[in-house]
Design a protein around this motif. Structure first.
Motif, PDB file in Angstrom:
ATOM      1  N   GLU A  42       5.435  -7.329  -8.016  1.00 46.45           N
ATOM      2  CA  GLU A  42       5.254  -8.465  -7.104  1.00 46.45           C
ATOM      3  C   GLU A  42       6.193  -9.583  -7.540  1.00 46.45           C
ATOM      4  O   GLU A  42       5.799 -10.743  -7.700  1.00 46.45           O
ATOM      5  CB  GLU A  42       3.797  -8.950  -7.118  1.00 46.45           C
ATOM      6  N   GLY A 101       0.795  -1.231   0.000  1.00 46.20           N
ATOM      7  CA  GLY A 101       0.000   0.000   0.000  1.00 46.20           C
ATOM      8  C   GLY A 101       0.819   1.268   0.000  1.00 46.20           C
ATOM      9  O   GLY A 101       0.322   2.354   0.299  1.00 46.20           O
ATOM     10  N   ARG A 160      -4.044  -5.454   2.836  1.00 45.63           N
ATOM     11  CA  ARG A 160      -5.254  -5.083   2.084  1.00 45.63           C
ATOM     12  C   ARG A 160      -6.066  -4.056   2.855  1.00 45.63           C
ATOM     13  O   ARG A 160      -7.013  -3.496   2.332  1.00 45.63           O
ATOM     14  CB  ARG A 160      -6.153  -6.304   1.792  1.00 45.63           C
TER      15      ARG A 160
HETATM   16  N1  LIG Z   1       1.208   9.780  -4.376  1.00 47.88           N
HETATM   17  C1  LIG Z   1       0.091   9.282  -3.908  1.00 47.88           C
HETATM   18  N2  LIG Z   1      -0.789  10.076  -3.256  1.00 47.88           N
HETATM   19  C2  LIG Z   1      -1.954   9.567  -2.770  1.00 47.88           C
HETATM   20  N3  LIG Z   1      -2.335   8.269  -2.875  1.00 47.88           N
HETATM   21  C3  LIG Z   1      -1.505   7.447  -3.519  1.00 47.88           C
HETATM   22  C4  LIG Z   1      -0.255   7.898  -4.076  1.00 47.88           C
HETATM   23  N4  LIG Z   1       0.345   6.840  -4.681  1.00 47.88           N
HETATM   24  C5  LIG Z   1      -0.475   5.783  -4.513  1.00 47.88           C
HETATM   25  N5  LIG Z   1      -1.589   6.138  -3.824  1.00 47.88           N
HETATM   26  C6  LIG Z   1      -2.714   5.260  -3.451  1.00 47.88           C
HETATM   27  O1  LIG Z   1      -2.213   4.314  -2.508  1.00 47.88           O
HETATM   28  C7  LIG Z   1      -2.850   3.056  -2.654  1.00 47.88           C
HETATM   29  C8  LIG Z   1      -1.793   1.957  -2.715  1.00 47.88           C
HETATM   30  O2  LIG Z   1      -0.984   2.106  -3.872  1.00 47.88           O
HETATM   31  P1  LIG Z   1      -0.408   0.840  -4.658  1.00 47.88           P
HETATM   32  O3  LIG Z   1      -1.527  -0.089  -5.011  1.00 47.88           O
HETATM   33  O4  LIG Z   1       0.461   1.331  -5.723  1.00 47.88           O
HETATM   34  O5  LIG Z   1       0.445   0.186  -3.483  1.00 47.88           O
HETATM   35  P2  LIG Z   1       1.508  -0.970  -3.551  1.00 47.88           P
HETATM   36  O6  LIG Z   1       2.730  -0.462  -2.887  1.00 47.88           O
HETATM   37  O7  LIG Z   1       1.627  -1.476  -4.951  1.00 47.88           O
HETATM   38  O8  LIG Z   1       0.825  -2.058  -2.610  1.00 47.88           O
HETATM   39  P3  LIG Z   1       0.900  -3.681  -2.700  1.00 47.88           P
HETATM   40  O9  LIG Z   1       2.260  -4.094  -2.248  1.00 47.88           O
HETATM   41  O10 LIG Z   1      -0.175  -4.113  -1.775  1.00 47.88           O
HETATM   42  O11 LIG Z   1       0.639  -4.004  -4.110  1.00 47.88           O
HETATM   43  C9  LIG Z   1      -3.699   3.142  -3.920  1.00 47.88           C
HETATM   44  O12 LIG Z   1      -5.049   3.308  -3.551  1.00 47.88           O
HETATM   45  C10 LIG Z   1      -3.198   4.383  -4.615  1.00 47.88           C
HETATM   46  O13 LIG Z   1      -4.245   5.009  -5.326  1.00 47.88           O
END
Ligand SMILES: Nc1ncnc2c1ncn2[C@@H]1O[C@H](COP(=O)(O)OP(=O)(O)OP(=O)(O)O)[C@@H](O)[C@H]1O
Length: 579
Positions: free
Chosen positions: A179, A64, A399
């Motif tokens: 991933e 996240g 999640r």
């Molecule tokens: N710069 C930002 N500002 C605000 N919200 C953001 C920003 N970047 C990402 N998000 C929001 O944060 C949430 C998590 O982002 P993302 O799915 O890319 O996480 P992740 O690191 O890939 O997580 P995971 O390891 O679970 O896949 C999403 O809802 C996304 O819209």
């Protein structure tokens, strides 16, 4: 600004700004549109390395934390900077482990390209389109292809016989594997090896490898695909999971069902809950059990057609459903072995070939919801069945409490002495629950987090036992089998409708509900009502005064910080009657 929720202060990098990366104005406008005011930590670290220094990147950052943006933004920026709007070539390949994630990443990139006036095209190879549609999209040489490794190799191998090549990877300049450790554990390694023959490896190819957890197998990929990569290991768990309250409950095999009934019938959790079970049959058992009390839920597992799976996640994110029972099919022996080795319990060297082929069974599913899926506004993750490794635990709890929001994780744990006592409610993986719990506790503690034991007031819960036993008995093996077939039929019809109407009639989609009753053979309508005498004293006197789980941000959660007050830390204690 769009509907995307703003991230909390802890979550973003306040010292950075999008403007400082010299991004294309069209991209800046898109970022403004999605509501990303500032980059997150992983984004502010990765983007300059990718854009200014043109480095390969291996990134490990918390669930996240915004990893999708960390690789998509540089990809889109590079393409916008290079594009002359007329000639098209495939420039970027993004590989993800599941079809759910493929769709999610595709949609996010589409958002980033909102103002690019179609000068850059993106295609989701793993979506459910027929060959003709796919062909017509690929003929235009989309700049970005998002896919699972398996699907990409399938298309590449199928075209080997044909004279006209739909996908020519010789022009690719960026390869991203999201991933990455899951891709490896899904048995995609061979596909990645094959990919080597199609890609201009190390000749002007920039590579991003991303994950929240990274293992040793990555070294092979690193040598294969990367040149002097910048390794970003953000120690960010305490930033991102500061808003996450974690609890575990030691219980018995049958009482898991009893507690689930009490929790959901009495509305003890405020907000959306994602329930994880360890196999498909358990999912239906729990759904059918709760259905008898009028508790509606959706099921998510690999058996369902992909269109239905995507629609269920979409609708859950739009708050159409409150309760989603997802089967975690990444419960892998490989994970267990890995952890045992790490802790020195298993001295023998792992036969890596064996472990790769063992986990291969998952590959054809292309299903997975514990990893990468951006479930929105999940108030609680309930580990109805504990996962088999602490790594899987991290991904599941990831999640909730996403993008700096608050959340709660509650895990049911079966003490070893209780294992195998209830034949029907028993589950093989629970034999190791206590061992897994020890690891999870240790691992969370290393990041400064405490998982608190939670005691239900069993005196109050006891009143519900008789009804639970009655409902549980009604969920026979035959009832589960029938429900499984019925759900599959429903979803095949839904999926077909979804396919036909996906684009033209988005309103019609809303009428396709996935949480319909599946009904076990014996219907006991009296169970849907909770009689007054079963409610706790407070609930009987004044329903309005009864508390609920507070999911607001609690500043005192972090390492060494002040303990929260009892009322905040003890969210499940008070009862509220579901109307
Ligand atoms: N710069 C930002 N500002 C605000 N919200 C953001 C920003 N970047 C990402 N998000 C929001 O944060 C949430 C998590 O982002 P993302 O799915 O890319 O996480 P992740 O690191 O890939 O997580 P995971 O390891 O679970 O896949 C999403 O809802 C996304 O819209």
């Amino acid at each position: 600004m769009s509907s995307t929720a703003a991230a909390s202060e802890a979550y973003i990098d306040a010292s950075a700004s999008w403007e400082s990366f010299n991004l294309d104005p069209r991209l800046l406008q898109a970022l403004d549109q999605v509501g990303f005011e500032k980059p997150t930590l992983i984004q502010s670290n990765a983007i300059p390395l990718a854009l200014e220094e043109k480095r390969d990147i291996i990134a490990k950052a918390s669930t996240g934390s915004g990893k999708t943006g960390a690789y998509s933004i540089p990809i889109v920026q590079n393409l916008l900077a290079e594009s002359d709007g007329s000639s098209h070539h495939i420039k970027s390949i993004i590989l993800v482990p599941t079809r759910e994630l493929s769709t999610q990443v595709f949609k996010f990139i589409e958002k980033l390209l909102l103002y690019s006036n179609n000068s850059i095209q993106v295609v989701n190879l793993s979506s459910n389109m027929n060959d003709q549609v796919l062909k017509s999209l690929l003929i235009n040489k989309p700049e970005i292809i998002v896919s699972t490794p398996n699907k990409l190799i399938q298309v590449l191998e199928a075209q080997a016989e044909e004279s006209e090549k739909l996908i020519d990877l010789s022009t690719v300049r960026n390869l991203t594997i999201d991933e990455v450790d899951l891709i490896l554990s899904y048995g995609y390694f061979e596909d990645l090896q094959k990919l080597e023959t199609y890609l201009p490896i190390k000749k002007n190819l920039q590579t991003f490898l991303m994950s929240a957890t990274i293992n040793d197998e990555l070294n092979e990929l690193k040598t294969k695909f990367c040149t002097k990569p910048a390794i970003l290991k953000l120690n960010d768990e305490n930033v991102y999971h500061n808003n996450l309250m974690q609890y575990y409950v030691k219980t018995t095999e049958f009482d898991k069902f009893l507690l689930a009934y009490v929790i959901f019938k009495l509305n003890l959790i405020k907000g959306k809950t994602l329930v994880f079970v360890n196999n498909i049959e358990r999912g239906y058992r729990l759904k059918l059990f709760m259905e008898q009390f009028g508790i509606r839920s959706c099921i998510l597992n690999s058996e369902l057609p992909i269109n239905s799976r995507l629609h269920i996640i979409d609708e859950f994110n739009k708050n159409v459903y409150n309760l989603l029972i997802a089967t975690d099919e990444t419960v892998e022996e490989a994970d267990v072995e890995e952890e045992e080795e790490e802790e020195g319990e298993q001295k023998e060297q792992k036969d890596s070939k064996k472990s790769k082929s063992k986990s291969k069974k998952n590959k054809n599913n292309d299903y997975g919801v514990t990893r990468g899926s951006d479930f929105q506004n999940v108030a609680c993750v309930l580990n109805f069945d504990l996962p088999v490794s602490s790594k899987a635990y991290i991904h599941r709890i990831g999640r909730t409490a996403r993008a700096g929001k608050s959340g709660m994780a509650l895990s049911f744990v079966i003490p070893t002495k209780e294992f195998g006592k209830h034949k029907v409610a028993s589950l093989k993986t629970a034999k190791r629950d206590e061992k897994v719990l020890r690891r999870v506790l240790k691992q969370q503690l290393r990041n400064g987090f405490e998982i608190k034991p939670y005691q239900f007031d069993m005196k109050q819960v006891e009143g519900f036992r008789y009804r639970s036993e009655d409902a549980f008995r009604a969920v026979s093996q035959t009832a589960i089998k029938e429900a499984r077939i019925k759900e599959l039929k429903n979803e095949l019809v839904n999926s077909d409708k979804l396919k036909r109407f996906f684009e033209e009639n988005p309103q019609d989609l809303a009428t396709l509900r996935h949480d319909k009753e599946l009904r076990p053979t014996r219907i006991q309508s009296h169970l849907k009502r909770v009689p007054e005498y079963l409610l706790p004293e407070s609930a009987r006197q004044d329903v309005k005064n009864i508390g609920f789980v507070p999911f607001h941000k609690n500043k005192g959660r972090g390492k060494g910080k002040k303990k929260p007050t009892r009322s905040k830390a003890d969210p499940l204690k008070s009862f509220k009657h579901r109307k």
